[in-house]
Scaffold this motif. Structure first.
Motif: not given
Length: 272
Positions: A157-180
């Motif tokens: 679903s769209g909600g599941q895909q967006q949670r995957v997108a969040i996980a994908r961003a977190l996988a890079m171990r960022p200092t800062l998360m940006l959400f548009d």
């Protein structure tokens, strides 16, 4: 660590951005501290998304300074026509400091969910696949998607895909998360699951800058709300102040347009 005590993660000083003759950002100053959740609000066209895109150099400002973790990633004067201090080869390294979640999910349709999450750390950061896979599976568990690792994006679903997108961003171990505006492309019944994941991430101590029209979310989770209007920061303060007692006329007009938020705030207003 509270936001009041954290070190400064992001600094923006006098950031100007223009597209042709149109000025999008007009000297934005902003600081975000470690562990802080800052929510950017404002009408469409106020410069919110453009500001996020400047932070990870998807947009190159005309002037100003941007620093992440005390490293200056951009600095230029008005006459320099946006000359970055970093070489083009460094751009990916700089972007790896920030995880960005867009309105659209931007997942690779031909890859599995697990492969989507692993792509950045393995290809960009050259990390070992075995280590990245362990981290990716842990992130899927964190996002409530552990049973979907072998599926393709179209099966979610769209909600599941967006949670995957969040996980994908977190996988890079960022200092800062940006959400548009991460919920703007979702059906209303799917918004809650993405906001829940973001709330849990904020409570874990992740430093976040969020563009959203979900003012209820801003009220509940933001340490600070920043109101942009015509490319300028008009108001900056705690959500209780900006959303309950807006003292700038344009902010007051903006807040009042959102009936859902007004309904949420009514008990607080009636108690005064």
């Amino acid at each position: 660590m509270s936001a009041d005590q954290g070190r400064t993660i992001l600094q923006l000083g006098g950031v100007h951005l223009s597209f042709g003759s149109r000025e999008i950002l007009c000297g934005v100053n902003l600081e975000v501290r470690e562990g802080e959740v800052v929510v950017l609000i404002g009408a469409s066209g106020s410069g919110k998304t453009s500001l996020l895109r400047c932070i990870n150099l998807l947009n190159m400002p005309r002037s100003g300074r941007i620093a992440i973790n005390d490293e200056t990633i951009f600095e230029a004067g008005l006459s320099d026509n946006g000359v970055s201090k970093i070489a083009p080869a460094e751009v990916n390294r700089i972007r790896s400091k920030t995880g960005m979640v867009f309105q659209q999910f931007n997942l690779f349709p031909h890859m599995t969910i697990l492969e989507n999450i692993m792509e950045g750390p393995v290809i960009v950061k050259k990390e070992k696949s075995s280590e990245v896979e362990m981290r990716a599976r842990a992130l899927l568990k964190q996002m409530g998607l552990v049973d979907h690792a072998s599926k393709r994006p179209a099966q979610l679903s769209g909600g599941q895909q967006q949670r995957v997108a969040i996980a994908r961003a977190l996988a890079m171990r960022p200092t800062l998360m940006l959400f548009d505006e991460p919920t703007s492309a979702l059906d209303p019944e799917l918004v809650g699951e993405v906001l829940k994941a973001m709330v849990e991430l904020a409570r874990s101590g992740m430093t976040m800058v969020v563009v959203t029209h979900e003012l209820g979310f801003a009220f509940e989770i933001a340490d600070r709300v920043v109101f942009l209007d015509r490319g300028m920061v008009i108001a900056d303060g705690p959500p209780q102040q900006l959303l309950l007692q807006p003292d700038h006329p344009r902010l007051k007009s903006f807040v009042n347009r959102f009936h859902e938020t007004a309904d949420m705030l009514r008990p607080f207003l009636e108690a005064k």
